[in-house]
Design a protein around this motif. Structure first.
Motif, PDB file in Angstrom:
ATOM      1  N   PRO A 253       0.485   8.846   6.858  1.00 50.85           N
ATOM      2  CA  PRO A 253       0.016   8.677   5.482  1.00 50.85           C
ATOM      3  C   PRO A 253      -0.911   7.472   5.297  1.00 50.85           C
ATOM      4  CG  PRO A 253       2.389   9.081   5.530  1.00 50.85           C
ATOM      5  CD  PRO A 253       1.965   8.809   6.940  1.00 50.85           C
ATOM      6  N   MET A 254      -0.904   6.531   6.258  1.00 51.67           N
ATOM      7  CA  MET A 254      -1.703   5.310   6.158  1.00 51.67           C
ATOM      8  C   MET A 254      -3.062   5.430   6.849  1.00 51.67           C
ATOM      9  SD  MET A 254      -0.090   2.748   4.669  1.00 51.67           S
ATOM     10  CE  MET A 254       1.565   2.371   4.107  1.00 51.67           C
ATOM     11  N   MET A 255      -3.262   6.474   7.623  1.00 51.59           N
ATOM     12  CA  MET A 255      -4.414   6.515   8.509  1.00 51.59           C
ATOM     13  C   MET A 255      -5.749   6.417   7.776  1.00 51.59           C
ATOM     14  SD  MET A 255      -3.733   6.407  11.710  1.00 51.59           S
ATOM     15  CE  MET A 255      -2.311   5.339  11.431  1.00 51.59           C
ATOM     16  N   SER A 256      -5.883   7.089   6.653  1.00 52.09           N
ATOM     17  CA  SER A 256      -7.150   7.019   5.914  1.00 52.09           C
ATOM     18  C   SER A 256      -7.434   5.586   5.476  1.00 52.09           C
ATOM     19  CB  SER A 256      -7.118   7.940   4.701  1.00 52.09           C
ATOM     20  OG  SER A 256      -7.028   9.291   5.096  1.00 52.09           O
ATOM     21  N   SER A 257      -6.423   4.924   4.945  1.00 58.02           N
ATOM     22  CA  SER A 257      -6.597   3.558   4.455  1.00 58.02           C
ATOM     23  C   SER A 257      -6.881   2.585   5.594  1.00 58.02           C
ATOM     24  CB  SER A 257      -5.349   3.117   3.689  1.00 58.02           C
ATOM     25  OG  SER A 257      -5.120   3.944   2.571  1.00 58.02           O
ATOM     26  N   LEU A 258      -6.106   2.685   6.665  1.00 56.60           N
ATOM     27  CA  LEU A 258      -6.336   1.813   7.809  1.00 56.60           C
ATOM     28  C   LEU A 258      -7.737   2.015   8.369  1.00 56.60           C
ATOM     29  CD1 LEU A 258      -2.905   2.220   9.666  1.00 56.60           C
ATOM     30  CD2 LEU A 258      -3.627   0.290   8.249  1.00 56.60           C
ATOM     31  N   GLY A 259      -8.144   3.289   8.450  1.00 60.01           N
ATOM     32  CA  GLY A 259      -9.459   3.601   8.993  1.00 60.01           C
ATOM     33  C   GLY A 259     -10.593   3.079   8.126  1.00 60.01           C
TER      34      GLY A 259
ATOM     35  N   LEU B   8     -15.881  -8.649  10.801  1.00 60.51           N
ATOM     36  CA  LEU B   8     -14.702  -9.379  10.334  1.00 60.51           C
ATOM     37  C   LEU B   8     -13.529  -9.222  11.307  1.00 60.51           C
ATOM     38  CD1 LEU B   8     -14.545  -8.323   6.559  1.00 60.51           C
ATOM     39  CD2 LEU B   8     -15.961 -10.096   7.626  1.00 60.51           C
ATOM     40  N   ILE B   9     -12.581 -10.144  11.193  1.00 65.24           N
ATOM     41  CA  ILE B   9     -11.285  -9.989  11.843  1.00 65.24           C
ATOM     42  C   ILE B   9     -10.479  -8.966  11.043  1.00 65.24           C
ATOM     43  CG2 ILE B   9      -9.134 -11.160  12.458  1.00 65.24           C
ATOM     44  CD1 ILE B   9     -11.581 -11.956  14.121  1.00 65.24           C
ATOM     45  N   ALA B  10      -9.768  -8.091  11.730  1.00 65.67           N
ATOM     46  CA  ALA B  10      -8.928  -7.087  11.065  1.00 65.67           C
ATOM     47  C   ALA B  10      -7.517  -7.173  11.637  1.00 65.67           C
ATOM     48  CB  ALA B  10      -9.501  -5.685  11.266  1.00 65.67           C
ATOM     49  N   ILE B  11      -6.562  -7.518  10.781  1.00 65.10           N
ATOM     50  CA  ILE B  11      -5.173  -7.709  11.198  1.00 65.10           C
ATOM     51  C   ILE B  11      -4.302  -6.603  10.600  1.00 65.10           C
ATOM     52  CG2 ILE B  11      -3.230  -9.308  11.297  1.00 65.10           C
ATOM     53  CD1 ILE B  11      -5.729 -10.306  12.738  1.00 65.10           C
ATOM     54  N   ASP B  12      -3.526  -5.966  11.447  1.00 68.34           N
ATOM     55  CA  ASP B  12      -2.662  -4.861  11.032  1.00 68.34           C
ATOM     56  C   ASP B  12      -1.480  -5.382  10.213  1.00 68.34           C
ATOM     57  OD1 ASP B  12      -1.694  -2.294  10.821  1.00 68.34           O
ATOM     58  OD2 ASP B  12      -1.229  -2.052  12.946  1.00 68.34           O
ATOM     59  N   GLY B  13      -0.842  -4.485   9.475  1.00 68.35           N
ATOM     60  CA  GLY B  13       0.284  -4.835   8.622  1.00 68.35           C
ATOM     61  C   GLY B  13       1.565  -5.100   9.393  1.00 68.35           C
ATOM     62  N   VAL B  14       2.597  -5.517   8.680  1.00 65.09           N
ATOM     63  CA  VAL B  14       3.862  -5.929   9.289  1.00 65.09           C
ATOM     64  C   VAL B  14       4.687  -4.716   9.712  1.00 65.09           C
ATOM     65  CG1 VAL B  14       3.939  -8.052   7.941  1.00 65.09           C
ATOM     66  CG2 VAL B  14       5.112  -6.010   7.085  1.00 65.09           C
ATOM     67  N   TYR B  15       5.610  -4.987  10.635  1.00 66.14           N
ATOM     68  CA  TYR B  15       6.619  -4.009  11.039  1.00 66.14           C
ATOM     69  C   TYR B  15       7.954  -4.564  10.546  1.00 66.14           C
ATOM     70  CZ  TYR B  15       9.221  -0.690  13.933  1.00 66.14           C
ATOM     71  OH  TYR B  15      10.060   0.317  14.363  1.00 66.14           O
TER      72      TYR B  15
ATOM     73  N   LEU C 284       0.824  -1.202   0.000  1.00 59.14           N
ATOM     74  CA  LEU C 284       0.000   0.000   0.000  1.00 59.14           C
ATOM     75  C   LEU C 284       0.862   1.258   0.000  1.00 59.14           C
ATOM     76  CD1 LEU C 284      -2.841   1.167   0.082  1.00 59.14           C
ATOM     77  CD2 LEU C 284      -2.733   1.041   2.586  1.00 59.14           C
ATOM     78  N   ALA C 285       1.925   1.263   0.806  1.00 57.27           N
ATOM     79  CA  ALA C 285       2.829   2.414   0.838  1.00 57.27           C
ATOM     80  C   ALA C 285       3.452   2.654  -0.531  1.00 57.27           C
ATOM     81  CB  ALA C 285       3.916   2.197   1.887  1.00 57.27           C
ATOM     82  N   LYS C 286       3.810   1.564  -1.203  1.00 57.80           N
ATOM     83  CA  LYS C 286       4.366   1.686  -2.554  1.00 57.80           C
ATOM     84  C   LYS C 286       3.352   2.306  -3.510  1.00 57.80           C
ATOM     85  CE  LYS C 286       5.860  -1.239  -6.418  1.00 57.80           C
ATOM     86  NZ  LYS C 286       4.634  -1.007  -7.239  1.00 57.80           N
ATOM     87  N   GLU C 287       2.112   1.804  -3.456  1.00 58.08           N
ATOM     88  CA  GLU C 287       1.081   2.296  -4.362  1.00 58.08           C
ATOM     89  C   GLU C 287       0.719   3.756  -4.072  1.00 58.08           C
ATOM     90  OE1 GLU C 287      -0.348   0.720  -6.966  1.00 58.08           O
ATOM     91  OE2 GLU C 287       1.049  -0.944  -6.656  1.00 58.08           O
ATOM     92  N   LEU C 288       0.731   4.122  -2.803  1.00 58.45           N
ATOM     93  CA  LEU C 288       0.378   5.490  -2.424  1.00 58.45           C
ATOM     94  C   LEU C 288       1.547   6.461  -2.564  1.00 58.45           C
ATOM     95  CD1 LEU C 288      -1.756   4.857   0.807  1.00 58.45           C
ATOM     96  CD2 LEU C 288      -2.578   5.370  -1.500  1.00 58.45           C
ATOM     97  N   GLN C 289       2.754   5.905  -2.775  1.00 56.75           N
ATOM     98  CA  GLN C 289       3.973   6.716  -2.908  1.00 56.75           C
ATOM     99  C   GLN C 289       4.217   7.575  -1.660  1.00 56.75           C
ATOM    100  OE1 GLN C 289       2.690   8.504  -6.733  1.00 56.75           O
ATOM    101  NE2 GLN C 289       4.487   7.494  -7.646  1.00 56.75           N
TER     102      GLN C 289
END
Length: 285
Positions: free
Chosen positions: A163-169, A180-187, A149-154
């Protein structure tokens, strides 16, 4: 069990092609495993990985851990064969990458039948269509693909993930609306325990059920962050007791630590205790 009570604190990616990693995963204290046939497997190993994973799952030994298989996209040379193979594996969930809309889930369901589906949410189109994806009858979970997602959003990297807050939200709203279950992305910095703990705390505060992990060293931190704390368990018990006492007497309003306790607080308190009990049951098993 209510999906929100079943622990998904730690969801570890394991390459489907690595027999040693597949074996080690049987002893790791994770709540769920994503057996990866996509990014973690080289193109010339795709076919072998499929067979290696099928054999490992048939052998068993993963206990109560939820077994999730991430396939390659159906638009790749390997996706259809992956989907057909997973249909016959001892898997609990099939995870589809780069889901852009409900039609992508339909295409997979046409191959995998009634097997529950999770969606990798990692593209701008997926974010915009999160609600329709979440509403699919076979969809039971979202996994945030924050690197793609970060790559696509540049975007530029920021520790606060602004920069991720809108998408995560958007994905959280869609997931919660459909249960649904919601799992956060990797660190990515797997040796940075402090940074991981901070990002886990942020994800938990936002409402994620757990975090995807890329290294066993990250498991304990995620398990701690996404489990009810002793303070939360104590507060939940006191809220339930105070509310019950007031209900029995028919007088006044329940108050704990100077704050009014209403039905919604009691419902949340019961969820906290149920999750704590579910974690203990997993550990005992």
């Amino acid at each position: 069990m209510d999906p929100r009570q079943r622990p998904y604190r730690s969801v570890l990616y394991i390459p489907g092609s690595k027999e040693r990693a597949l074996d080690k995963a049987r002893s790791l204290p994770v709540d769920a495993i994503i057996f990866d046939l996509e990014d973690a497997v080289a193109a010339d190993e795709k076919d072998n990985a499929r067979e290696t994973l099928k054999a490992a799952l048939a052998q068993g030994g993963y206990g109560a851990r939820v077994k999730i298989v991430r396939i390659n996209g159906l638009d790749t040379p390997w996706g259809h064969a992956d989907a057909e193979a997973v249909r016959d594996m001892d898997a609990d969930v099939v995870l589809l990458p780069k889901v852009g809309g409900a039609a992508d889930v339909d295409a997979l369901a046409a191959i995998t039948g009634d097997l529950p589906i999770w969606a990798m949410m990692e593209t701008p189109r997926g974010m915009l269509n999160a609600a329709q994806i979440a509403a699919h009858p076979l969809l039971t979970g979202f996994v945030m693909g924050t690197n793609d997602l970060a790559k696509e959003l540049q975007t530029r990297f920021r520790a606060d993930r602004l920069p991720m807050m809108s998408s995560l939200g958007l994905c959280l709203l869609a997931a919660k609306a459909e249960g649904l279950i919601a799992i956060d992305g990797v660190y990515n910095a797997f040796k940075d325990g402090e940074g991981l703990a901070a990002e886990c705390a942020q994800g938990r505060d936002m409402g994620f059920d757990g975090k995807t992990l890329i290294h066993p060293a990250q498991v304990e931190i995620a398990n701690t962050a996404f489990a009810p704390s002793e303070a939360e368990i104590d507060l939940a018990r006191r809220q339930i007791a105070a509310f019950a006492e007031v209900e029995a007497s028919g007088q006044g309003v329940a108050v704990v630590d100077g704050k009014i306790v209403e039905n919604l607080h009691v419902a949340t308190a019961r969820e906290v205790l149920a999750k704590a009990e579910a974690i203990l049951a997993l550990q005992a098993g």
